[in-house]
Design a protein around this motif. Structure first.
Motif, PDB file in Angstrom:
ATOM      1  N   SER A   5     -45.910 -25.918 -88.127  1.00  0.00           N
ATOM      2  CA  SER A   5     -45.199 -26.982 -87.437  1.00  0.00           C
ATOM      3  C   SER A   5     -43.688 -26.882 -87.704  1.00  0.00           C
ATOM      4  CB  SER A   5     -45.766 -28.325 -87.916  1.00  0.00           C
ATOM      5  OG  SER A   5     -44.981 -29.360 -87.481  1.00  0.00           O
ATOM      6  N   ILE A   6     -43.323 -26.606 -88.944  1.00  0.00           N
ATOM      7  CA  ILE A   6     -41.895 -26.478 -89.292  1.00  0.00           C
ATOM      8  C   ILE A   6     -41.299 -25.238 -88.648  1.00  0.00           C
ATOM      9  CG2 ILE A   6     -40.318 -26.047 -91.235  1.00  0.00           C
ATOM     10  CD1 ILE A   6     -42.383 -27.786 -92.913  1.00  0.00           C
ATOM     11  N   ARG A   7     -42.110 -24.185 -88.554  1.00  0.00           N
ATOM     12  CA  ARG A   7     -41.610 -22.923 -87.988  1.00  0.00           C
ATOM     13  C   ARG A   7     -41.848 -22.816 -86.485  1.00  0.00           C
ATOM     14  NH1 ARG A   7     -39.640 -18.333 -90.837  1.00  0.00           N
ATOM     15  NH2 ARG A   7     -38.512 -19.431 -92.419  1.00  0.00           N
ATOM     16  N   GLY A   8     -42.548 -23.785 -85.940  1.00  0.00           N
ATOM     17  CA  GLY A   8     -42.638 -23.890 -84.478  1.00  0.00           C
ATOM     18  C   GLY A   8     -43.602 -22.957 -83.785  1.00  0.00           C
ATOM     19  N   ILE A   9     -44.437 -22.229 -84.549  1.00  0.00           N
ATOM     20  CA  ILE A   9     -45.383 -21.285 -83.935  1.00  0.00           C
ATOM     21  C   ILE A   9     -46.759 -21.449 -84.581  1.00  0.00           C
ATOM     22  CG2 ILE A   9     -45.946 -18.842 -83.505  1.00  0.00           C
ATOM     23  CD1 ILE A   9     -43.434 -19.534 -82.024  1.00  0.00           C
ATOM     24  N   ALA A  10     -47.762 -21.747 -83.778  1.00  0.00           N
ATOM     25  CA  ALA A  10     -49.127 -21.891 -84.298  1.00  0.00           C
ATOM     26  C   ALA A  10     -49.614 -20.552 -84.853  1.00  0.00           C
ATOM     27  CB  ALA A  10     -50.057 -22.359 -83.183  1.00  0.00           C
ATOM     28  N   GLY A  11     -50.304 -20.608 -85.987  1.00  0.00           N
ATOM     29  CA  GLY A  11     -50.884 -19.386 -86.563  1.00  0.00           C
ATOM     30  C   GLY A  11     -49.940 -18.604 -87.454  1.00  0.00           C
TER      31      GLY A  11
ATOM     32  N   LYS B 169     -51.045 -25.448 -91.386  1.00  0.00           N
ATOM     33  CA  LYS B 169     -50.473 -25.945 -90.118  1.00  0.00           C
ATOM     34  C   LYS B 169     -49.102 -26.616 -90.313  1.00  0.00           C
ATOM     35  CE  LYS B 169     -54.553 -26.535 -87.172  1.00  0.00           C
ATOM     36  NZ  LYS B 169     -55.497 -25.719 -87.917  1.00  0.00           N
ATOM     37  N   GLU B 170     -48.832 -27.133 -91.513  1.00  0.00           N
ATOM     38  CA  GLU B 170     -47.527 -27.732 -91.767  1.00  0.00           C
ATOM     39  C   GLU B 170     -46.425 -26.671 -91.692  1.00  0.00           C
ATOM     40  OE1 GLU B 170     -46.141 -30.735 -92.162  1.00  0.00           O
ATOM     41  OE2 GLU B 170     -48.069 -31.484 -91.480  1.00  0.00           O
ATOM     42  N   HIS B 171     -46.714 -25.496 -92.254  1.00  0.00           N
ATOM     43  CA  HIS B 171     -45.755 -24.386 -92.152  1.00  0.00           C
ATOM     44  C   HIS B 171     -45.549 -24.048 -90.670  1.00  0.00           C
ATOM     45  CE1 HIS B 171     -43.760 -20.572 -93.253  1.00  0.00           C
ATOM     46  NE2 HIS B 171     -44.486 -20.014 -92.306  1.00  0.00           N
TER      47      HIS B 171
END
Ligand code: SF4
Length: 208
Positions: free
Chosen positions: A150-156, A146-148
């Motif tokens: 969050s940084i990339r702005g798209i869930a999943g 989820k940290e990735h």
């Protein structure tokens, strides 16, 4: 060892080119090409604002790409890295890659993707393999789970990119003919995740 040899060879080539340019004006020829196939993007990364801009309409068509890359300037190209934006958003990505291959047949071709459309990337890779194109897939991992996202702005996003990079057609089962390439965007927000990303990548046996 191979990478050390390659880097020394590249350094020698680059130095020779710089000397030639200053001594007799010889034209430098690129060996790597970063090709922005689209400026559209379905990601919302913290470190990039391309997605907030209005996309250009007059992008190069495959026939134009082939004509451009057939110029003598490009005949030493060894790698073409297709980036963006997100390349998978181009409906004609198969044709784009084929046009690059026809113009510079010896070049290895990479798709740099955010992994949000894994099925589309797999389909493009399969098409390239059918056309005997030396194709590779690369991505950037900024953190785990989820940290990735969050940084990339798209869930999943992390789950999708992880699945894509384990696809047999992407890694060609044994890494002999293809393997994923990983990047890491270094910003304040990603730095605390560097060690976790390194651990994650160690799952790939070719990194040691
Ligand atoms: S996936 Fe790449 S192009 Fe798209 S917003 Fe993120 S960094 Fe920018």
């Amino acid at each position: 060892m191979n990478s050390v040899y390659y880097n020394i060879k590249s350094l020698a080539y680059g130095t020779k080119n710089i000397l030639l340019r200053y001594i007799n004006g010889t034209l430098l020829k690129p060996r790597w090409l970063w090709f922005e196939v689209t400026d559209r993007c379905n990601s919302r990364c913290l470190h990039c604002n391309i997605w907030s801009k209005k996309p250009k309409k007059d992008i190069l068509a495959p026939v134009e790409i082939k004509k451009l890359l057939s110029e003598p300037l490009f005949n030493d190209i060894e790698w073409i890295l297709n980036a963006g934006g997100e390349p998978a958003l181009r409906d004609d990505l198969e044709e784009v890659i084929l046009s690059q291959h026809e113009a510079v047949p010896k070049a290895k071709i990479m798709i740099s993707t955010n992994g949000l459309l894994p099925e589309r990337i797999v389909s493009v890779v399969k098409s390239a393999i059918i056309n005997k194109i030396n194709i590779y897939v690369g991505t950037s991992i900024e953190a785990i789970g989820k940290e990735h996202d969050s940084i990339r702005g798209i869930a999943g996003n992390f789950e999708k990119v992880d699945r894509l990079l384990r696809e047999p057609v992407v890694i060609r089962d044994t890494y002999k003919n293809g393997f994923p390439s990983f990047g890491f965007t270094l910003i304040d927000r990603t730095l605390p995740h560097l060690e976790a990303v390194k651990l994650y990548l160690e799952n790939w046996e070719w990194i040691s």
